[in-house]
Design an enzyme around this catalytic site. Structure first.
Site, PDB file in Angstrom:
ATOM      1  N   ILE A  67     -24.029 -14.499  15.347  1.00  0.00           N
ATOM      2  CA  ILE A  67     -24.954 -15.164  16.048  1.00  0.00           C
ATOM      3  C   ILE A  67     -25.519 -16.558  15.142  1.00  0.00           C
ATOM      4  O   ILE A  67     -25.620 -17.410  15.753  1.00  0.00           O
ATOM      5  CB  ILE A  67     -26.073 -14.471  16.849  1.00  0.00           C
TER       6      ILE A  67
ATOM      7  N   TYR B  88     -31.794   1.002  12.225  1.00  0.00           N
ATOM      8  CA  TYR B  88     -31.389  -0.399  12.726  1.00  0.00           C
ATOM      9  C   TYR B  88     -32.559  -0.580  13.482  1.00  0.00           C
ATOM     10  O   TYR B  88     -33.046  -2.063  13.358  1.00  0.00           O
ATOM     11  CB  TYR B  88     -29.958  -0.507  12.960  1.00  0.00           C
TER      12      TYR B  88
ATOM     13  N   LYS C  32     -35.386  -3.859  13.124  1.00  0.00           N
ATOM     14  CA  LYS C  32     -35.483  -5.150  14.237  1.00  0.00           C
ATOM     15  C   LYS C  32     -37.028  -5.144  14.741  1.00  0.00           C
ATOM     16  O   LYS C  32     -37.389  -6.305  15.032  1.00  0.00           O
ATOM     17  CB  LYS C  32     -34.271  -5.336  15.066  1.00  0.00           C
TER      18      LYS C  32
END
Length: 323
Positions: A43, A192, A196
């Protein structure tokens, strides 16, 4: 001096009230300087490519100089006249960040996109050189410290922006500030998602603190929805999608999207004059795919007391404070 983006006061107006947004023709940003961490792949690469097409100068922050060079060559091949350069940046090594910021060689930064991150799929648990769990260290603590070092440059811009790339994976997670580094119970996917979530919580707390001191800088969140490699167009120097991968991606194309589209919310958060501090931008269709829109703050991101505790913990672990 470049024109400001507009007021950084938070706005509750619906995104549909904003001017129409064309993902293929975002506003021009000539004369502005943007930094994208992890801009050499995924991204982040498409954020760089799309911002470069706006006429801005874009700096890629990357751990790998060779991959950064390949990404810049790809952008230049697709965007005539693209102004891109790279700085070496390792978010897992907080001691390296002041030198990386100095390498920007600027007295002003119009926006930073906090995009870089790692996702580990399997145990064992890994730590950074500083002794922090690696995903928490890279995805959250590194960006927390980087923002602190960048703040003087952002404050020197007419209306600097910090855009944090969150993740749909954080929607189902909750922070555990009694065990933020997963010492007791390490499960990679959960760790993870929590890293985030910590990033996104920090971004919203950052904006509240910036507003409290009257800063011209604003902080926003963007997330890419469901962005898959198999739905991402090829960029031969950076990413190649095989015919087989394309066919495998077709069944989920109705609900998910490629990483080129996953970049749209972050690009809009950087460039849209109607975007405001405290906004969350994501894909229009179920938060998973489609054109970018402003969306409500997730309920578990609205816990200000938890965000303040995370802030204090992050200050203690990094030795710096963004505000």
């Amino acid at each position: 001096m470049t024109a400001p983006y507009g007021s950084s006061t938070p706005s509750a107006s619906p995104s549909d009230a904003a001017p129409p947004w064309d993902v293929a023709r975002p506003p021009r940003a000539d004369g502005r300087l943007f930094l994208v961490t992890g801009g050499n792949a995924g991204i982040g690469y498409f954020v760089v490519e799309q911002l470069a097409a706006s006429g801005a100068e874009v700096v890629l922050g990357s751990r790998d100089p060779a991959r950064a060079q390949a990404a810049m060559a790809s952008v230049r091949g697709r965007v005539p006249g693209a102004r891109v350069r790279a700085v070496r940046m390792d978010l897992a090594d907080p001691l390296s960040l002041p030198a990386a910021v100095a390498e920007l060689r600027t007295d002003r930064l119009d926006a930073v996109v906090l995009n870089a991150g790692i996702a580990l799929d399997h145990p064992p648990r890994r730590e950074s050189a500083a002794g922090h769990e690696l995903m928490f260290a890279t995805n959250h603590l590194g960006h927390f410290a980087l923002t602190a070092h960048l703040m003087p440059l952002l404050a020197a811009a007419p209306a600097g922006r910090v855009v944090t790339t969150g993740s749909f994976a954080a929607r189902s997670e909750r922070l555990d500030l009694a065990d933020p580094q997963s010492l007791r119970d390490y499960r990679p996917k959960r760790t993870y998602g929590r890293s985030k979530l910590a990033q996104m919580s920090f971004a919203l707390e950052l904006d509240r603190r910036l507003r409290a001191v009257g800063s011209p800088v604003s902080s926003l969140v963007a997330h890419p929805g469901g962005a898959l490699d198999s739905l991402t167009p090829s960029r031969p120097l950076v990413h190649t999608r095989s015919a087989g991968a394309r066919l495998l991606g077709l069944p989920v194309g109705a609900v998910l999207q490629g990483k080129d589209a996953g970049a749209w919310p972050a690009v809009r958060a950087v460039l849209d004059p109607a975007a405001r501090g405290g906004d969350v931008w994501g894909p229009r269709v179920l938060g998973l795919r489609g054109r970018p829109r402003r969306e409500p703050v997730w309920p578990h991101l609205a816990d200000r007391a938890e965000a303040a505790r995370l802030w204090d913990l992050s200050c203690a672990l990094t030795g710096v404070a963004p505000v």
